[in-house]
Design a protein around this motif. Structure first.
Motif, PDB file in Angstrom:
ATOM      1  N   LEU A 271      99.084  21.334 -45.928  1.00 49.09           N
ATOM      2  CA  LEU A 271      98.879  20.618 -47.659  1.00 49.09           C
ATOM      3  C   LEU A 271      97.417  21.481 -48.081  1.00 49.09           C
ATOM      4  N   THR A 272      97.456  21.448 -49.481  1.00 54.89           N
ATOM      5  CA  THR A 272      96.348  21.455 -49.992  1.00 54.89           C
ATOM      6  C   THR A 272      95.953  20.690 -50.350  1.00 54.89           C
ATOM      7  N   ASP A 299     101.133  23.697 -61.470  1.00 54.31           N
ATOM      8  CA  ASP A 299     101.940  24.956 -62.714  1.00 54.31           C
ATOM      9  C   ASP A 299     103.083  25.462 -61.239  1.00 54.31           C
ATOM     10  N   VAL A 300     103.826  26.366 -61.710  1.00 52.03           N
ATOM     11  CA  VAL A 300     104.836  27.553 -61.433  1.00 52.03           C
ATOM     12  C   VAL A 300     104.184  28.053 -60.000  1.00 52.03           C
ATOM     13  N   ALA A 302     103.475  25.856 -57.703  1.00 53.04           N
ATOM     14  CA  ALA A 302     102.071  24.737 -56.885  1.00 53.04           C
ATOM     15  C   ALA A 302     102.306  24.254 -55.576  1.00 53.04           C
ATOM     16  N   GLY A 303     103.630  24.308 -55.759  1.00 55.72           N
ATOM     17  CA  GLY A 303     104.439  23.582 -53.991  1.00 55.72           C
ATOM     18  C   GLY A 303     104.784  22.922 -54.387  1.00 55.72           C
ATOM     19  N   LYS A 304     105.593  21.797 -55.168  1.00 57.06           N
ATOM     20  CA  LYS A 304     105.578  20.546 -55.694  1.00 57.06           C
ATOM     21  C   LYS A 304     106.239  20.025 -55.434  1.00 57.06           C
ATOM     22  N   THR A 305     107.862  21.160 -53.786  1.00 55.95           N
ATOM     23  CA  THR A 305     109.228  20.933 -53.200  1.00 55.95           C
ATOM     24  C   THR A 305     108.398  19.938 -51.763  1.00 55.95           C
ATOM     25  N   ILE A 306     107.377  20.777 -51.222  1.00 54.64           N
ATOM     26  CA  ILE A 306     107.166  19.879 -50.138  1.00 54.64           C
ATOM     27  C   ILE A 306     106.778  18.762 -50.999  1.00 54.64           C
ATOM     28  N   PRO A 450      98.364  26.931 -53.353  1.00 56.14           N
ATOM     29  CA  PRO A 450      98.628  27.062 -51.368  1.00 56.14           C
ATOM     30  C   PRO A 450      97.612  28.592 -51.602  1.00 56.14           C
ATOM     31  N   PRO A 451      96.888  28.949 -50.526  1.00 57.86           N
ATOM     32  CA  PRO A 451      95.508  29.604 -50.159  1.00 57.86           C
ATOM     33  C   PRO A 451      96.363  30.892 -49.825  1.00 57.86           C
ATOM     34  N   ARG A 453      96.988  33.203 -52.461  1.00 56.63           N
ATOM     35  CA  ARG A 453      97.299  33.466 -53.156  1.00 56.63           C
ATOM     36  C   ARG A 453      96.852  34.901 -53.775  1.00 56.63           C
ATOM     37  N   ASP A 556     112.233  30.705 -55.792  1.00 59.00           N
ATOM     38  CA  ASP A 556     110.981  31.019 -54.719  1.00 59.00           C
ATOM     39  C   ASP A 556     111.591  31.898 -53.779  1.00 59.00           C
ATOM     40  N   PRO A 558     109.215  34.495 -51.436  1.00 60.58           N
ATOM     41  CA  PRO A 558     107.927  35.158 -52.181  1.00 60.58           C
ATOM     42  C   PRO A 558     107.421  36.263 -51.296  1.00 60.58           C
ATOM     43  N   ARG A 585     104.018  34.673 -54.884  1.00 57.24           N
ATOM     44  CA  ARG A 585     104.033  33.221 -53.851  1.00 57.24           C
ATOM     45  C   ARG A 585     103.758  33.711 -52.611  1.00 57.24           C
TER      46      ARG A 585
HETATM   47  P1  ADP Z   1     106.372  25.033 -57.478  1.00 58.72           P
HETATM   48  O1  ADP Z   1     105.305  24.159 -57.731  1.00 58.72           O
HETATM   49  O2  ADP Z   1     106.495  25.802 -57.790  1.00 58.72           O
HETATM   50  O3  ADP Z   1     107.851  23.817 -57.371  1.00 58.72           O
HETATM   51  P2  ADP Z   1     107.200  25.406 -54.526  1.00 58.72           P
HETATM   52  O4  ADP Z   1     107.807  24.220 -54.136  1.00 58.72           O
HETATM   53  O5  ADP Z   1     108.790  26.648 -55.450  1.00 58.72           O
HETATM   54  O6  ADP Z   1     106.258  25.115 -56.120  1.00 58.72           O
HETATM   55  O7  ADP Z   1     106.572  26.461 -53.614  1.00 58.72           O
HETATM   56  C1  ADP Z   1     105.661  28.113 -53.388  1.00 58.72           C
HETATM   57  C2  ADP Z   1     106.140  28.651 -52.464  1.00 58.72           C
HETATM   58  O8  ADP Z   1     104.669  27.759 -51.745  1.00 58.72           O
HETATM   59  C3  ADP Z   1     106.886  28.252 -51.713  1.00 58.72           C
HETATM   60  O9  ADP Z   1     107.515  29.079 -51.063  1.00 58.72           O
HETATM   61  C4  ADP Z   1     106.769  27.161 -50.737  1.00 58.72           C
HETATM   62  O10 ADP Z   1     107.252  27.126 -49.622  1.00 58.72           O
HETATM   63  C5  ADP Z   1     104.940  27.370 -50.736  1.00 58.72           C
HETATM   64  N1  ADP Z   1     104.133  26.638 -49.771  1.00 58.72           N
HETATM   65  C6  ADP Z   1     103.452  25.718 -51.089  1.00 58.72           C
HETATM   66  N2  ADP Z   1     102.889  24.712 -49.837  1.00 58.72           N
HETATM   67  C7  ADP Z   1     102.141  25.266 -49.900  1.00 58.72           C
HETATM   68  C8  ADP Z   1     101.208  25.229 -49.093  1.00 58.72           C
HETATM   69  N3  ADP Z   1     100.017  24.778 -48.453  1.00 58.72           N
HETATM   70  N4  ADP Z   1     100.735  26.654 -47.565  1.00 58.72           N
HETATM   71  C9  ADP Z   1     101.650  27.257 -48.086  1.00 58.72           C
HETATM   72  N5  ADP Z   1     102.165  27.635 -48.816  1.00 58.72           N
HETATM   73  C10 ADP Z   1     103.272  26.937 -49.208  1.00 58.72           C
END
Ligand code: ADP
Ligand code: MG
Length: 694
Positions: A271-272, A299-300, A302-306, A450-451, A453, A556, A558, A585
């Motif tokens: 995680l960032t 922001d778009v 940014a990795g909110k899903t995880i 995420p790193p 980019r 998404d 990438p 992405r």
């Molecule tokens: P959003 O915030 O726009 O919903 P997503 O959750 O779709 O973003 O994540 C965008 C992309 O970045 C996805 O492909 C996800 O797997 C990837 N990602 C998210 N967090 C990280 C991370 N910490 N390191 C690497 N990749 C990541």
């Protein structure tokens, strides 16, 4: 005659049943309605300029009599010029209006008139060009001249002039003091003047008031009334927030080492810091006895899903169900794929429920959700519309929440017994709106990406440079990347000047990129056809996706590194930002090409330039708000936006900040009592079912 603010206007002097009906049609029923409709501008007529003293390029007001008037028609077809000579005791001046022939009926000889505007000089001499005018009828009240004069919006048959007179009558008939709704302590601390005086001075300012301040709505009197309006709005939110603190969840999740280990197992990457912080805030909220009500902004990309998935894991490990709602079927299906993949090795069952889930399957699925054998259900608004009952719903996640109506969010929430609610948005909410619609939410922000980019390179190009752009696209494809080409809505058949995405997809496939696979995606396709195309693109079997804006949010893939937006001049700023967020992405440098067709408007130019200049969603959102205003940016769906009488969300944003702070403070100090409490209950209780989830 004794009147108060609630007195119907028909009891005012000079208002008969007929006029009362006119006023009602204009939305004015009570004295309060009338007095809380502010002038939209003010004009200083306290000093009428003698006509003899006028000089070129002055902005001036004169009071005189129409000596003669004449409508001239030029040889150019339909071009009409109305000239009137106006004189006072010092001299005379010509007033010229272009293409307003009806003035010949309005401004007739011998009429007394106020003229206000810019004095010009040309070969035919000194004159007013297209000035404001107002007939001076009887002015026994002294409201039309000789002072700073208010101007009201004309609504229906209610003229500005009539409003001016009525406001005067109303003010004269009102008692010397009006009941105050702002608590005494607050008024003393903020040094606000009495309500009665503020209303008077907002309509009929003293002659020493600054006309600039008045027209910027910044005089103490105006600001006081605006503050009051904002405060009464904020106090509802503050109260709601306070009330939520007394709600208790039936099941409060706990986090232990076993759960931490489970989380570590599903995490596909590190995680960032921003994501870690957000997870921490969310999980802390979940462990509190009160339901979480949190907005996750990032922001778009940014990795909110995880982050949401980790929160979901906490809920599920505690025996609770999770509902995850996305605004489109494409996005719901994508989330389902990602989440089911990450949870494949776990003991949790994930299901997808959308409007196009076949009947029988849906039936089984409902049963699983109701029995609790489904732990995690991803879906569209079908989750709220359909007859879905949960066994033990503990967490509701709403992705791209600004796409949902307030009602839909509330309905989903109502399915659980005070579940935790996590709203997610990539549309940064400008501060002003954060203080209104989202006022009672707690907010987490992911500010890093995420790193690896690299920022997306944005190009603004005329359509004539298409060949160059195709070459750029081909280079990307040759490197193994994929591409989006975006069109404005094809669904809109009137817009025949737009190239049809369908034709374009065929053309690109046959003539431009025969070596690659091109596919088409648009909103009119059947859901399963959409899903087939989307997964072929996600899987890399399709190289170029020609699409309408259905890919705008959340999608998404990438490996896609280039996006070409056709007719970029037709898109809104926030929308372009969202679209652009589909690329960049992965670890590769990505491109976003904005193709425009000339001629473009100044507005379009400003939008595209702004987008090219920054990738910061906040800057873009503020700019968008400035260019379009809050209503358009957030759409009519945001019914949580206040309907304002005196204030303006953009113009008066600091006043809103003050109101927000003061309202929270008052509620926290236990100061919400008596009449104010009654007011808040009356005004807000009917709405709170809706406001609940922000
Ligand atoms: P959003 O915030 O726009 O919903 P997503 O959750 O779709 O973003 O994540 C965008 C992309 O970045 C996805 O492909 C996800 O797997 C990837 N990602 C998210 N967090 C990280 C991370 N910490 N390191 C690497 N990749 C990541
Ligand atoms: Mg997303």
């Amino acid at each position: 005659m004794g009147i108060d603010l609630s007195t119907p206007l028909q009891y005012l002097k000079g208002v008969g049943p007929r006029k009362a009906a006119d006023l009602k049609r204009a939305g004015l029923v009570t004295v309060e309605d009338l007095l809380y409709r502010f002038p939209f501008r003010y004009e200083d007529r306290s000093h009428m300029q003698p006509i003899a003293s006028l000089r070129p390029d002055m902005r001036a007001a004169v009071l005189g009599e129409i000596k003669s008037a004449r409508l001239a028609i030029t040889r150019r077809r339909g071009f009409k010029i109305f000239n009137a000579i106006v004189s006072d005791t010092s001299g005379a001046i010509r007033c010229t209006w272009m293409n307003q022939p009806f003035l010949a009926d309005v401004l007739q000889p011998h009429a007394a008139v106020v003229i206000f505007g810019d004095v010009k000089l040309d070969s035919s001499g000194l004159h007013f060009l297209n000035p404001e005018y107002e007939l001076v009828v009887e002015d026994a009240l002294g409201v039309h001249t000789g002072r700073i004069v208010p101007f009201y919006e004309k609504t229906g048959t209610v003229t500005p002039n009539m409003q001016r007179r009525l406001v005067r009558h109303a003010l004269d008939a009102l008692p010397a003091a009006l009941p105050e709704i702002l608590p005494d302590a607050l008024r003393t601390r903020l040094h606000v003047e009495p309500r009665r005086a503020a209303i008077e001075a907002s309509h009929f300012p003293p002659n020493d008031a600054s006309i600039e301040e008045l027209n910027a709505f910044r005089t103490p009197a105006q600001r006081r009334l605006i503050f009051e309006e904002f405060f009464l709005f904020q106090i509802g939110h503050a109260w709601r927030r306070h009330a939520a603190l007394t709600e208790i969840k039936p099941h409060v999740p706990k986090v232990d080492d076993r759960i931490r280990a489970a989380a570590a197992r599903i995490l596909p990457f590190k995680l960032t810091p921003g994501q870690r912080q957000a997870v921490k805030e969310i999980v802390e909220d979940m462990q509190r006895p009160q339901p979480m009500n949190r907005l996750l902004q990032g922001d778009v990309g940014a990795g909110k899903t995880i982050v949401a998935l980790l929160a979901a894991l906490v809920a599920m490990e505690n025996g609770l169900q999770v509902a995850f709602m996305a605004p489109t079927e494409i996005l719901a299906a994508q989330h389902y794929r990602t989440i089911a993949g990450l949870l494949a090795a776990s003991r949790f069952r994930v299901d997808l429920l959308t409007g196009s889930t076949p009947g029988l399957e849906k039936h089984t699925l409902h049963a699983h959700v109701e029995r609790g054998t489904t732990n995690f259900v991803v879906g569209t608004h079908a989750l709220v519309q359909e007859n879905v009952r949960f066994h033990r719903l503990g967490l509701v996640v709403i992705d791209e929440q600004h796409r949902f109506g307030v009602e839909q969010r509330a309905a989903l929430r109502a399915k659980g017994l005070h579940p935790d609610v996590l709203l997610m948005t990539a549309t940064p909410i400008p501060r002003t709106l954060a203080l209104t619609d989202y006022s009672e939410l707690d907010v987490s922000k992911i500010t890093d990406l995420p790193p690896g980019r690299t920022p997306v390179r944005t190009w603004v190009k005329p359509e004539s440079r298409r060949d160059e752009i195709y070459q750029l696209l081909r280079d990307e494809l040759d490197r193994g990347r994929q591409a989006y080409i975006i069109y404005p809505l094809v669904e809109d058949s009137e817009k025949i000047d737009l190239k049809s995405a369908t034709e374009m997809a065929d053309h690109l496939q046959a003539e431009v990129f025969p070596a690659y696979r091109v596919a088409l995606l648009h909103g009119r396709m059947k859901p399963d056809a959409k899903e087939r195309v989307m997964s072929a693109f996600a899987g890399g079997q399709v190289h170029i996706l020609v699409s309408t804006t259905v890919v705008e949010v959340g999608v998404d893939v990438p490996n896609a590194s280039i996006m070409v937006v056709e007719h970029a001049e037709r898109f809104g700023l926030s929308q372009l930002h969202q679209l652009r967020g589909r690329v960049g992405r992965g670890p590769w440098e990505s491109h976003c090409v904005l193709l425009y067709q000339s001629p473009w408007t100044d507005d379009a130019r400003e939008r595209l330039k702004a987008l090219a200049a920054t990738s910061d969603g906040f800057v873009i959102a503020e700019k968008d708000l400035e260019l379009r205003g809050p209503g358009d940016v957030f759409g009519t769906r945001q019914s949580g936006l206040p309907r304002l009488r005196t204030g303006d969300l953009v113009r008066d944003r600091e006043v809103m900040e003050d109101a927000h702070r003061e309202a929270r403070r008052l509620v926290a100090d236990g100061g919400l009592t008596g009449e104010l409490l009654e007011f808040v209950q009356q005004r807000w209780e009917p709405q709170f079912g809706l406001i609940e989830v922000g």
